[in-house]
Design a protein around this motif. Structure first.
Motif, PDB file in Angstrom:
ATOM      1  N   VAL A  36       0.861  -1.184   0.000  1.00 33.86           N
ATOM      2  CA  VAL A  36       0.000   0.000   0.000  1.00 33.86           C
ATOM      3  C   VAL A  36       0.900   1.237   0.000  1.00 33.86           C
ATOM      4  N   ARG A  37       0.741   2.074  -1.008  1.00 31.33           N
ATOM      5  CA  ARG A  37       1.552   3.286  -1.107  1.00 31.33           C
ATOM      6  C   ARG A  37       0.822   4.479  -0.535  1.00 31.33           C
ATOM      7  N   GLN A  38      -0.502   4.549  -0.777  1.00 35.43           N
ATOM      8  CA  GLN A  38      -1.251   5.739  -0.380  1.00 35.43           C
ATOM      9  C   GLN A  38      -2.720   5.371  -0.272  1.00 35.43           C
ATOM     10  N   ARG A  39      -3.350   5.781   0.823  1.00 33.90           N
ATOM     11  CA  ARG A  39      -4.792   5.567   0.979  1.00 33.90           C
ATOM     12  C   ARG A  39      -5.473   6.914   0.829  1.00 33.90           C
ATOM     13  N   ASP A  40      -6.490   6.961  -0.017  1.00 36.11           N
ATOM     14  CA  ASP A  40      -7.200   8.209  -0.233  1.00 36.11           C
ATOM     15  C   ASP A  40      -8.549   8.161   0.476  1.00 36.11           C
ATOM     16  N   GLU A  41      -9.030   9.328   0.943  1.00 36.60           N
ATOM     17  CA  GLU A  41     -10.306   9.372   1.656  1.00 36.60           C
ATOM     18  C   GLU A  41     -11.471   8.928   0.779  1.00 36.60           C
TER      19      GLU A  41
END
Length: 140
Positions: free
Chosen positions: A107-112
């Motif tokens: 996982v590199r980035q979690r967006d809202e």
């Protein structure tokens, strides 16, 4: 409670209604000494006139939220440890990544919005290695 022993900046005013209470204004710094179960906190406030102490409602203190990291946006390096994909997903646009159940991704980035940017752990000989997938695909 975690509050005891800490010093906090008051976020809401409180006007004391008797001598046991401490009047506070937003921006005051208070040291918490005791927390009661009924939502009241005993603490002291250092101001120009020396030390004042008394009870005040806990809502005068900032809510305990974990602060976000100082660095924005999040770093692009993958965290240690991979996440397993829970089910197959077929990308519907070029920004997305098609993945198969059981595949490992970082996982590199979690967006809202519910999208998560992932990087395939197993380098594929073909196809793209990174892209967005729905958050619900991933098992923690």
């Amino acid at each position: 409670s975690d509050l005891v022993g800490g010093t906090y900046t008051v976020v809401r005013n409180h006007v004391a209604s008797d001598d046991s209470q401490l009047s506070l204004e937003s921006g005051d710094r208070v040291s918490v000494q005791q927390v009661a179960a009924h939502g009241w906190v005993y603490g002291s406030c250092a101001d120009g006139g020396g030390q004042r102490a008394g009870w005040f409602p806990s809502f005068c203190l900032p809510e305990e939220k974990k602060p976000p990291p100082q660095q924005t946006p999040p770093p692009m390096s993958p965290p240690a440890g991979a996440t397993r994909v829970a089910r197959d997903y077929e990308a519907s646009d070029p920004q997305q990544l098609s993945v198969k159940e059981g595949e490992l991704v970082y996982v590199r980035q979690r967006d809202e919005s519910g999208w998560t940017f992932v990087l395939r752990v197993s380098p594929q000989t073909h196809g793209q290695r990174e892209g967005w997938v729905p958050e619900w695909l991933l098992q923690d």
